[in-house]
Motif scaffolding. Sequence first.
Motif, PDB file in Angstrom:
ATOM      1  N   GLU A  51      -3.840   4.800  -6.406  1.00 14.50           N
ATOM      2  CA  GLU A  51      -3.770   3.539  -5.648  1.00 14.50           C
ATOM      3  C   GLU A  51      -2.415   3.511  -4.937  1.00 14.50           C
ATOM      4  O   GLU A  51      -1.401   3.970  -5.491  1.00 14.50           O
ATOM      5  CB  GLU A  51      -3.905   2.331  -6.579  1.00 14.50           C
ATOM      6  N   THR A  52      -2.423   3.001  -3.712  1.00 13.35           N
ATOM      7  CA  THR A  52      -1.187   3.009  -2.911  1.00 13.35           C
ATOM      8  C   THR A  52      -0.828   1.612  -2.419  1.00 13.35           C
ATOM      9  O   THR A  52      -1.598   0.666  -2.558  1.00 13.35           O
ATOM     10  CB  THR A  52      -1.330   3.937  -1.689  1.00 13.35           C
ATOM     11  N   THR A  53       0.349   1.546  -1.796  1.00 10.10           N
ATOM     12  CA  THR A  53       0.846   0.267  -1.252  1.00 10.10           C
ATOM     13  C   THR A  53       0.126  -0.120   0.030  1.00 10.10           C
ATOM     14  O   THR A  53       0.159  -1.286   0.437  1.00 10.10           O
ATOM     15  CB  THR A  53       2.342   0.401  -0.915  1.00 10.10           C
TER      16      THR A  53
ATOM     17  N   ARG B  83      -9.006   0.238  -9.503  1.00  9.63           N
ATOM     18  CA  ARG B  83      -7.854   0.596 -10.309  1.00  9.63           C
ATOM     19  C   ARG B  83      -7.978   2.097 -10.589  1.00  9.63           C
ATOM     20  O   ARG B  83      -9.075   2.643 -10.716  1.00  9.63           O
ATOM     21  CB  ARG B  83      -7.811  -0.196 -11.620  1.00  9.63           C
ATOM     22  N   ALA B  84      -6.840   2.774 -10.687  1.00  6.86           N
ATOM     23  CA  ALA B  84      -6.850   4.234 -10.763  1.00  6.86           C
ATOM     24  C   ALA B  84      -7.670   4.752 -11.948  1.00  6.86           C
ATOM     25  O   ALA B  84      -8.474   5.680 -11.806  1.00  6.86           O
ATOM     26  CB  ALA B  84      -5.418   4.758 -10.837  1.00  6.86           C
TER      27      ALA B  84
ATOM     28  N   LEU C  76      -7.178  -6.428  -3.178  1.00  2.00           N
ATOM     29  CA  LEU C  76      -8.198  -5.428  -3.527  1.00  2.00           C
ATOM     30  C   LEU C  76      -8.032  -4.894  -4.944  1.00  2.00           C
ATOM     31  O   LEU C  76      -8.999  -4.794  -5.698  1.00  2.00           O
ATOM     32  CB  LEU C  76      -8.124  -4.265  -2.523  1.00  2.00           C
ATOM     33  N   THR C  77      -6.787  -4.569  -5.326  1.00  2.00           N
ATOM     34  CA  THR C  77      -6.553  -3.889  -6.609  1.00  2.00           C
ATOM     35  C   THR C  77      -6.092  -4.814  -7.728  1.00  2.00           C
ATOM     36  O   THR C  77      -6.229  -4.480  -8.902  1.00  2.00           O
ATOM     37  CB  THR C  77      -5.490  -2.784  -6.445  1.00  2.00           C
TER      38      THR C  77
ATOM     39  N   GLU D 197       3.622   6.800   5.129  1.00  2.00           N
ATOM     40  CA  GLU D 197       4.691   5.923   4.645  1.00  2.00           C
ATOM     41  C   GLU D 197       4.236   5.132   3.423  1.00  2.00           C
ATOM     42  O   GLU D 197       4.973   4.298   2.908  1.00  2.00           O
ATOM     43  CB  GLU D 197       5.127   4.955   5.764  1.00  2.00           C
ATOM     44  N   GLU D 198       2.995   5.410   2.968  1.00  2.00           N
ATOM     45  CA  GLU D 198       2.484   4.715   1.784  1.00  2.00           C
ATOM     46  C   GLU D 198       3.214   5.205   0.531  1.00  2.00           C
ATOM     47  O   GLU D 198       3.695   6.337   0.492  1.00  2.00           O
ATOM     48  CB  GLU D 198       0.978   4.975   1.593  1.00  2.00           C
ATOM     49  N   GLY D 199       3.281   4.344  -0.470  1.00  2.00           N
ATOM     50  CA  GLY D 199       3.830   4.738  -1.767  1.00  2.00           C
ATOM     51  C   GLY D 199       2.765   4.589  -2.840  1.00  2.00           C
ATOM     52  O   GLY D 199       1.828   3.802  -2.709  1.00  2.00           O
ATOM     53  N   ILE D 200       2.875   5.358  -3.915  1.00  2.00           N
ATOM     54  CA  ILE D 200       1.902   5.291  -5.019  1.00  2.00           C
ATOM     55  C   ILE D 200       2.234   4.101  -5.920  1.00  2.00           C
ATOM     56  O   ILE D 200       3.381   3.910  -6.321  1.00  2.00           O
ATOM     57  CB  ILE D 200       1.918   6.590  -5.833  1.00  2.00           C
TER      58      ILE D 200
END
Length: 453
Positions: free
Chosen positions: A8-10, A145-146, A53-54, A16-19
């Motif tokens: 799942e990311t930002t 969710r992961a 979403l998450t 440029e996304e972060g985990i």
Amino acid sequence: MYAILDIETTGGQFNEEGITEIAIYKYDGQEIVDQFISLINPEIPIQPFVVKLTGINNAMLRSAPKFFEVAKRIIEITENCVLVAHNAAFDYRILRTEFRRLGYDFRIKTLCTVELSQRLLPEQPSHSLGKLVRALGIPMADRHRASGDAMATVKLFKMLLDKDLEKTITKELIKFEVIKGVAPRLLDIIESLPSRTGIYYIHREDGTIIFIGQSKNIKKRVNQHFTGITKTSKKIQVEAFTVTFEETGSELIAQLKESEEIKKNRPIYNRMPRKKALSWAIYSEKDSNGYLNLKLQKADGRKKEIIAFTNEHEGKTALHHITENYQLCPKLNGISHSKTPCAQTENNKCDGACIEQISTEEYNSRVQVFIDKNLFDNKNMIIIDKGRKTGEHSAILIEKGIYKGYAFYDLNYQINTIEILRNIIVPMQNNRDTKNSIQNYIRKAKGIKIMNF
């Protein structure tokens, strides 16, 4: 070995996304052998639509480890694995980006379950994870969710391995192992195999299948190949690079699958199974007194057979067991040719149908139970048998008398809902041999359940 991943990311701009969360299940093709699940502090804000979403928000991540703190664990759990993900290109890109920020070039072979499902389940209208698992009856918790998505991907991938009749996935994995230079010795291969029921494939170094077999004890049977002194055994010992296997739990599925897999793959060290000459069969006919008799006769395509056999001796043995198990009359079934009442009436094993001491209705109803259980014509039924693990069952589907294939299931609604069962079934060929194998198994096996629908 597979590392089944979900991230799942930002959200945000490309690269440029972060985990924010990661889940990895290490899977050996049969069961999960290791896992790593963790929230990650991305050190950048999460986009509002992602929070919605998450359910993961910035406050939850303040005390979570940063990526550099878990990077070593990710490398360890994915080492010597193929990375599997639903839309693998996305997860792999995100993971490589994070490692690149640390100055590490993370590279690994990948498999995408979207692409695999498109190839192996082309009839499905959607290949999104949510819609796909719903159509296949795969239970899913913690969507988006992961850990929930990764576990659903594990179950989906397990089903896709079953559906991969051409063994594309396995062959690709073996080629990957060759590239890594892993050449296990025969003893190492044997040690990696289970002592359980299933089908096994012996491969050359290029992934080619050279022998297929089935056994109630895979390890024991492969050990016999690797210690045998026949010419074929010696050749297998020289050429074997690895052995893959599929546990079935059910002996019947192993028997049916072995026959079809040999015909399809034509391994060089298997003798092609000859089409069985089923030259004898049991038929039912009414005698002059109205009693149903079971008769073992030469096979006659003009008559409706109940069960067929390869030879007369096999048929006679079966008819003896049937007569005893269903409390039928040996004389009416042609086992006894005495002119006097059969001797079985004296020990209560026959209740006197041969001398009309029991009504035709009562006697014929017992014969009909046997016929209904074994005659497949136009019958819709599911044979429920052992699964590969505790809590799992196998199902063999027969529709309108035709063997359609098999499936494994954990939840009853997967077989009670016929559309889901059709989605998860592994399709198999129907012929007289498969019908005969199924009939013989039903007659002999204990602990199976038959559902008619």
